[in-house]
Scaffold this motif. Structure first.
Motif, PDB file in Angstrom:
ATOM      1  N   UNK A   1      12.938 -23.206 -19.757  1.00  0.00           N
ATOM      2  CA  UNK A   1      14.313 -23.460 -20.191  1.00  0.00           C
ATOM      3  C   UNK A   1      15.311 -23.309 -19.042  1.00  0.00           C
ATOM      4  N   UNK A   2      15.187 -22.219 -18.267  1.00  0.00           N
ATOM      5  CA  UNK A   2      16.217 -21.908 -17.276  1.00  0.00           C
ATOM      6  C   UNK A   2      15.991 -22.577 -15.918  1.00  0.00           C
ATOM      7  N   UNK A   3      14.739 -22.801 -15.506  1.00  0.00           N
ATOM      8  CA  UNK A   3      14.504 -23.387 -14.179  1.00  0.00           C
ATOM      9  C   UNK A   3      15.047 -24.810 -14.083  1.00  0.00           C
ATOM     10  N   UNK A   4      14.775 -25.713 -15.057  1.00  0.00           N
ATOM     11  CA  UNK A   4      15.407 -27.039 -14.955  1.00  0.00           C
ATOM     12  C   UNK A   4      16.928 -26.976 -14.980  1.00  0.00           C
ATOM     13  N   UNK A   5      17.490 -26.034 -15.761  1.00  0.00           N
ATOM     14  CA  UNK A   5      18.946 -25.886 -15.805  1.00  0.00           C
ATOM     15  C   UNK A   5      19.483 -25.432 -14.454  1.00  0.00           C
ATOM     16  N   UNK A   6      18.799 -24.464 -13.838  1.00  0.00           N
ATOM     17  CA  UNK A   6      19.219 -23.985 -12.524  1.00  0.00           C
ATOM     18  C   UNK A   6      19.101 -25.086 -11.481  1.00  0.00           C
ATOM     19  N   UNK A   7      18.004 -25.836 -11.529  1.00  0.00           N
ATOM     20  CA  UNK A   7      17.812 -26.937 -10.585  1.00  0.00           C
ATOM     21  C   UNK A   7      18.915 -27.981 -10.744  1.00  0.00           C
ATOM     22  N   UNK A   8      19.254 -28.314 -11.985  1.00  0.00           N
ATOM     23  CA  UNK A   8      20.307 -29.297 -12.232  1.00  0.00           C
ATOM     24  C   UNK A   8      21.662 -28.805 -11.737  1.00  0.00           C
ATOM     25  N   UNK A   9      21.949 -27.515 -11.944  1.00  0.00           N
ATOM     26  CA  UNK A   9      23.224 -26.948 -11.479  1.00  0.00           C
ATOM     27  C   UNK A   9      23.308 -26.963  -9.965  1.00  0.00           C
ATOM     28  N   UNK A  10      22.218 -26.564  -9.287  1.00  0.00           N
ATOM     29  CA  UNK A  10      22.220 -26.567  -7.824  1.00  0.00           C
ATOM     30  C   UNK A  10      22.339 -27.989  -7.271  1.00  0.00           C
ATOM     31  N   UNK A  11      21.657 -28.922  -7.915  1.00  0.00           N
ATOM     32  CA  UNK A  11      21.756 -30.311  -7.467  1.00  0.00           C
ATOM     33  C   UNK A  11      23.168 -30.844  -7.662  1.00  0.00           C
TER      34      UNK A  11
ATOM     35  N   UNK B   1      28.504 -16.677 -20.934  1.00  0.00           N
ATOM     36  CA  UNK B   1      27.658 -16.782 -22.125  1.00  0.00           C
ATOM     37  C   UNK B   1      26.192 -16.909 -21.715  1.00  0.00           C
ATOM     38  N   UNK B   2      25.882 -17.994 -20.978  1.00  0.00           N
ATOM     39  CA  UNK B   2      24.500 -18.137 -20.497  1.00  0.00           C
ATOM     40  C   UNK B   2      24.129 -16.981 -19.578  1.00  0.00           C
ATOM     41  N   UNK B   3      25.069 -16.558 -18.740  1.00  0.00           N
ATOM     42  CA  UNK B   3      24.783 -15.429 -17.843  1.00  0.00           C
ATOM     43  C   UNK B   3      24.475 -14.155 -18.592  1.00  0.00           C
ATOM     44  N   UNK B   4      25.229 -13.880 -19.668  1.00  0.00           N
ATOM     45  CA  UNK B   4      24.954 -12.688 -20.475  1.00  0.00           C
ATOM     46  C   UNK B   4      23.588 -12.778 -21.147  1.00  0.00           C
ATOM     47  N   UNK B   5      23.223 -13.992 -21.583  1.00  0.00           N
ATOM     48  CA  UNK B   5      21.885 -14.161 -22.161  1.00  0.00           C
ATOM     49  C   UNK B   5      20.810 -13.775 -21.145  1.00  0.00           C
ATOM     50  N   UNK B   6      20.982 -14.233 -19.917  1.00  0.00           N
ATOM     51  CA  UNK B   6      20.005 -13.907 -18.870  1.00  0.00           C
ATOM     52  C   UNK B   6      19.974 -12.407 -18.614  1.00  0.00           C
ATOM     53  N   UNK B   7      21.145 -11.780 -18.595  1.00  0.00           N
ATOM     54  CA  UNK B   7      21.214 -10.327 -18.360  1.00  0.00           C
ATOM     55  C   UNK B   7      20.476  -9.573 -19.463  1.00  0.00           C
ATOM     56  N   UNK B   8      20.689  -9.958 -20.727  1.00  0.00           N
ATOM     57  CA  UNK B   8      20.018  -9.274 -21.834  1.00  0.00           C
ATOM     58  C   UNK B   8      18.504  -9.479 -21.772  1.00  0.00           C
TER      59      UNK B   8
ATOM     60  N   UNK C   1      25.926  -8.761 -31.412  1.00  0.00           N
ATOM     61  CA  UNK C   1      27.112  -8.817 -32.255  1.00  0.00           C
ATOM     62  C   UNK C   1      28.341  -8.343 -31.474  1.00  0.00           C
ATOM     63  N   UNK C   2      28.173  -7.210 -30.794  1.00  0.00           N
ATOM     64  CA  UNK C   2      29.274  -6.664 -30.001  1.00  0.00           C
ATOM     65  C   UNK C   2      29.652  -7.617 -28.862  1.00  0.00           C
ATOM     66  N   UNK C   3      28.633  -8.224 -28.232  1.00  0.00           N
ATOM     67  CA  UNK C   3      28.903  -9.170 -27.145  1.00  0.00           C
ATOM     68  C   UNK C   3      29.700 -10.366 -27.655  1.00  0.00           C
ATOM     69  N   UNK C   4      29.290 -10.910 -28.797  1.00  0.00           N
ATOM     70  CA  UNK C   4      30.022 -12.046 -29.356  1.00  0.00           C
ATOM     71  C   UNK C   4      31.451 -11.655 -29.716  1.00  0.00           C
TER      72      UNK C   4
END
Length: 584
Positions: free
Chosen positions: A500-510, A455-462, A385-388
């Protein structure tokens, strides 16, 4: 005002700061860690000042020096980063000549003040360990204030010749400074005069002033180590030396980047210019960023107070019931603790009738219960809630500021598409559509980067923080079987996270580094990172979770049995129809 691209000037009224030459295309990316360091430095040092002020147990010389260090760090980062970020974000490169010299004086003056404060803190540790009985009589409040004032005056006086010499030189070469701020030598090199006196004085300051500070710190710790090694037991030695760890870490965070920058400046002539500028920024920005983290983590009193402060600040409004004073016939006083760290006591209602009464006539106040049934998890629920809330405030405040300061955005927010209407994709992907617009779409690109990183980065951090706590709890379990069994309950969630995150990371790096790859590869990877998680999640949870697996197996068996029974029944009916009846 003269043209910034001209090559001859006579004492220009303004200078042009280029930021980091050679990395102009990456200024927006570089601004992300710079902005993060600025936020950490501001919040961390303000928190230390607040904690020391409000905690009577911390009213000691060591923490007074720490407050002075925090103030110095706040001035240091505030004198550098706002202008640097305005260069990166808004290309606001001009700086007035007087403002440039003021920035030069403040940066170097407070850097020397911080070096002196580390000497004073080393002296405090020396007195506390070598003369513990006389510590309170030697380092009185008056002595501490005198030392702090002396360090501040020393820094201002030592750097004053920088200002006076830089002000008297004629500047007739150019007004372009290839740096993010008005650094001493970067400014002086623009003068069309013999600047050897400025160079020699700069060397004198580095070797004789900063060098003497390092010598005094080394001498203090020599005496401290001698006193520690004379202690009778190992536990006493470790406990005493532990009081110096925070100061030693802060000293290393201050002097090592400075030494690295000096060595690269002296021996790194073949290194690109942007490397020297980055290292010059880091040695000024790392200490203010790391000091509150070091003292917040290593100092027990600050750590505990900071934890209480953080918990109090982020928790949602809650209601605590306290029994009233004796004789009040069971009346209840409600105390409302707000999420803004102020405890305000409200006398909401004294029930004058039966304590079990539940009906009121036009009550003047209402009681908010938060999330009934999850009171124990209110602190954890408050984190997203605080993050949002923070993201909403920062994001919605940033957008009007950008629109106000960017003339190109003073128009209706509607892209015009005048290139073509063909989208080389399988679906209406955000960037694929915007690439068809015949307008400046940089704001959309920046907002997309903001969403990805913050946003996505904060999700990963949490998620990472949650699993750190989980692993810490698991490793504290007594037996290996208990650890494996407990960790097994997290296996499905971890598999789903990776899917969820590995295909996203692969797509971003590509997308970032695969410029030579064919277009169909990028489109396929963009589809995979969207389609794989919905496909794999039911398989992962269906295979890994026993209850779902057993129920699914029973469901499949039941459905298969029904189909088999239906097929067998149909065959029996068909055979019965084919059997001839009795002859008449």
């Amino acid at each position: 005002m003269s043209d910034s691209n001209a090559t001859e000037f006579t004492n220009p009224s303004t200078f042009i700061l280029l930021g980091i030459p050679g990395l102009e295309a990456a200024h927006v990316w570089i601004s992300i860690p710079f902005c993060a360091m600025y936020i950490v430095a501001i919040l961390g040092n303000v928190a230390i000042l607040y904690i020391v002020k409000t905690e009577p147990r911390l009213h000691e010389p060591m923490y007074y020096f720490l407050c002075m260090l925090a103030v110095t760090d706040l001035v240091l980062v505030t004198s550098i980063l706002p202008k640097t970020l305005s260069i990166f974000w808004f290309k606001s490169r001009e700086i007035d000549f007087s403002a440039c010299l003021t920035q030069l004086y403040v940066i170097h003056g407070f850097f020397m003040t911080e070096s002196g404060l580390f000497v004073a803190m080393a002296y405090d540790r020396y007195v506390a360990i070598c003369h513990p009985l006389r510590h309170s009589t030697i380092l009185t409040n008056r002595v501490v204030a005198t030392l702090a004032l002396a360090m501040l005056l020393r820094g201002g006086i030592i750097v004053l010749p920088y200002l006076l010499l830089a002000r008297q030189w004629p500047y007739c070469r150019t007004n372009i400074i290839p740096h993010t701020h008005c650094e001493h030598m970067a400014v002086v090199k623009l003068a069309c005069a013999d600047i050897r006196i400025s160079s020699y004085y700069g060397l004198f300051v580095v070797f004789c002033v900063t060098g003497l500070d390092a010598v005094f710190i080394a001498l203090s710790y020599t005496h401290i180590l001698r006193a520690i090694f004379r202690l009778p037991t190992k536990d006493a030695r470790l406990k005493t030396f532990g009081t110096c760890i925070t100061h030693l870490c802060a000293i290393l965070a201050f002097y090592i980047p400075r030494l690295f920058t000096s060595l690269t400046s002296r021996f790194g002539e073949n290194m690109p210019l942007y490397f020297h500028i980055l290292s010059a920024n880091l040695y000024l920005l790392l200490p203010p960023t790391l000091n509150p983290i070091i003292y917040g983590v290593k100092t027990k009193q600050i750590r505990h107070r900071l934890l209480r402060l953080f918990t109090h600040c982020i928790c949602a409004s809650r209601i605590a019931l306290e029994p009233a004073h004796k004789g009040s016939q069971g009346n209840v006083r409600y105390i409302l603790e707000t999420p803004f760290c102020f405890r305000v006591e409200y006398l909401l209602h004294y029930v004058m009738s039966d304590p079990n009464t539940t009906h009121f006539t036009n009550p003047s106040t209402f009681i908010l219960l938060g999330i009934p049934g999850l009171e124990a998890a209110h602190v954890w629920i408050s984190i997203p809630f605080c993050t949002m809330y923070v993201i909403a405030l920062l994001g919605n405040f940033t957008i009007p500021c950008i629109v106000l300061t960017e003339p190109k955005l003073h128009e209706p927010m509607q892209w015009s598409y005048c290139k073509k209407n063909i989208i080389p994709h399988t679906h209406c992907e955000h960037v694929a559509i915007l690439n068809l617009a015949c307008a400046d779409i940089s704001i959309s690109n920046y907002y997309g980067l903001f969403v990805v990183f913050f946003v996505t980065g904060l999700d990963v951090v949490f998620i990472i923080l949650s699993y750190f706590q989980i692993l810490w709890t698991i490793f504290n379990l007594p037996t290996k079987d208990a650890r494996l069994k407990t960790f097994g309950t997290c296996g499905t969630h971890l598999c789903a996270i990776l899917a969820f995150y590995i295909p996203r990371l692969f797509s971003s790096l590509a997308s970032r580094f695969g410029e030579n790859m064919p277009l169909y590869f990028h489109i396929l990877s963009a589809n995979m990172y969207l389609l794989l998680p919905p496909t794999l999640n039911p398989i992962i949870y269906g295979v890994k979770i026993k209850q779902i697996r057993d129920r699914l197996f029973r469901l499949v068996t039941h459905c298969g049995g029904n189909v088999f029974s239906w097929c067998c029944g149909s065959q029996a009916e068909l055979k019965a129809d084919r059997v001839p009846g009795p002859l008449p």
